[in-house]
Design an enzyme around this catalytic site. Structure first.
Site, PDB file in Angstrom:
ATOM      1  N   ASP A 100     -21.594  -0.040  38.333  1.00 18.06           N
ATOM      2  CA  ASP A 100     -20.324   0.262  38.995  1.00 18.06           C
ATOM      3  C   ASP A 100     -19.800   1.613  38.520  1.00 18.06           C
ATOM      4  O   ASP A 100     -20.219   2.135  37.474  1.00 18.06           O
ATOM      5  CB  ASP A 100     -19.280  -0.813  38.671  1.00 18.06           C
ATOM      6  CG  ASP A 100     -19.791  -2.216  38.960  1.00 18.06           C
ATOM      7  OD1 ASP A 100     -19.976  -2.542  40.126  1.00 18.06           O
ATOM      8  OD2 ASP A 100     -20.034  -2.964  37.987  1.00 18.06           O
ATOM      9  N   ASN A 158     -18.402  -0.395  43.790  1.00 17.22           N
ATOM     10  CA  ASN A 158     -19.385  -1.438  43.539  1.00 17.22           C
ATOM     11  C   ASN A 158     -20.659  -1.098  44.311  1.00 17.22           C
ATOM     12  O   ASN A 158     -20.609  -0.917  45.536  1.00 17.22           O
ATOM     13  CB  ASN A 158     -18.833  -2.791  43.998  1.00 17.22           C
ATOM     14  CG  ASN A 158     -19.574  -3.956  43.398  1.00 17.22           C
ATOM     15  OD1 ASN A 158     -19.569  -4.141  42.187  1.00 17.22           O
ATOM     16  ND2 ASN A 158     -20.225  -4.741  44.235  1.00 17.22           N
ATOM     17  N   ASP A 183     -24.537  -7.856  44.913  1.00 15.04           N
ATOM     18  CA  ASP A 183     -24.081  -6.940  43.876  1.00 15.04           C
ATOM     19  C   ASP A 183     -25.274  -6.469  43.044  1.00 15.04           C
ATOM     20  O   ASP A 183     -26.060  -7.290  42.558  1.00 15.04           O
ATOM     21  CB  ASP A 183     -23.068  -7.675  42.994  1.00 15.04           C
ATOM     22  CG  ASP A 183     -22.350  -6.754  42.023  1.00 15.04           C
ATOM     23  OD1 ASP A 183     -22.919  -5.713  41.644  1.00 15.04           O
ATOM     24  OD2 ASP A 183     -21.219  -7.082  41.638  1.00 15.04           O
ATOM     25  N   LYS A 210     -19.986   2.170  34.679  1.00 17.98           N
ATOM     26  CA  LYS A 210     -19.780   0.876  34.029  1.00 17.98           C
ATOM     27  C   LYS A 210     -21.019  -0.003  34.214  1.00 17.98           C
ATOM     28  O   LYS A 210     -21.648   0.016  35.271  1.00 17.98           O
ATOM     29  CB  LYS A 210     -18.547   0.190  34.632  1.00 17.98           C
ATOM     30  CG  LYS A 210     -18.203  -1.163  34.053  1.00 17.98           C
ATOM     31  CD  LYS A 210     -16.923  -1.702  34.669  1.00 17.98           C
ATOM     32  CE  LYS A 210     -16.570  -3.090  34.143  1.00 17.98           C
ATOM     33  NZ  LYS A 210     -17.513  -4.115  34.659  1.00 17.98           N
ATOM     34  N   ASP A 211     -21.348  -0.754  33.177  1.00 19.76           N
ATOM     35  CA  ASP A 211     -22.420  -1.754  33.210  1.00 19.76           C
ATOM     36  C   ASP A 211     -23.809  -1.154  33.396  1.00 19.76           C
ATOM     37  O   ASP A 211     -24.693  -1.791  33.981  1.00 19.76           O
ATOM     38  CB  ASP A 211     -22.150  -2.810  34.299  1.00 19.76           C
ATOM     39  CG  ASP A 211     -20.866  -3.580  34.046  1.00 19.76           C
ATOM     40  OD1 ASP A 211     -20.473  -3.693  32.873  1.00 19.76           O
ATOM     41  OD2 ASP A 211     -20.261  -4.054  35.018  1.00 19.76           O
TER      42      ASP A 211
END
Length: 200
Positions: free
Chosen positions: A120, A100, A116, A133-134
């Site tokens: 990721d 993260n 955050d 990811k994302d």
């Protein structure tokens, strides 16, 4: 406050903070994010980021579900390395690693604070494969101004650091067998908030 999670401290030293949570742990999440988890609709997550950019959201009481999570983070790092465990027979097994990208840890009286940064990295349990990811959500929060140019530069550097750590089998990746066999102690209750529990 964007979200809050009750965690159990496993280790806390000058170099590393290790925490964990389990199903039943208390949490507070933005209501659009909570709704997105319930309905599985990505557009609702977009609403959550827009609320973040506007500085207007409400928190919903939540409970951590399904996985046991252990988190490893050096105090000045712009990332944390998380291990996720899923039910397997009578116990749990390591499902995957999850990096993260986030602000460095800031100590507070009631715990610690971070932020955050949306993007990721997901890594197989045996470190054989990885995927980002994302990235689309990260691009969106960049456009909204939630992530500044300075933060973006820090994330880019952190990406390089994580990939080097993975290649060198450093940090938690140096002791993957130990992490794979780690288990939540059955005598530990699910973490709860000390000041405002969700239930009496």
């Amino acid at each position: 406050m964007w979200s809050e999670a009750a965690l159990r401290v496993i280790a806390d030293t000058d170099t590393t903070l290790v925490t964990a949570c389990c199903p039943g742990a208390e949490a507070l999440w933005p209501s659009p994010y909570d709704r997105a988890r319930s309905v599985g609709e990505p557009s609702v997550r977009t609403e959550a980021f827009e609320a973040m950019a506007a500085g207007e959201w409400e928190l919903a009481s939540a409970v951590w579900q399904e996985t046991v999570q252990m988190l490893w983070k050096p105090p000045a790092a712009w990332f944390s390395v998380n291990a996720f465990y899923v039910p397997d027979g009578d116990g749990y097994r390591l499902r995957n690693w999850y990096v993260n990208f986030e602000h460095p840890t800031r100590r507070m009286t009631s715990g610690f604070d971070t932020f955050d940064l949306a993007v990721d990295l997901v890594i197989d349990s045996n470190l054989s494969a990885l995927r980002w990811k994302d990235e689309d959500e990260y691009a969106h929060v960049r456009r909204l101004g939630v992530v500044s140019d300075t933060e973006h530069q820090a994330v880019e550097l952190a990406r390089t650091q994580v990939l080097a750590m993975l290649e060198d089998r450093a940090g938690p990746f140096a002791g993957t067998d130990q992490w794979a066999t780690w288990r939540w102690d059955a005598s530990w209750p699910p973490p709860r908030f000390p000041l405002h529990p969700l239930a009496p």
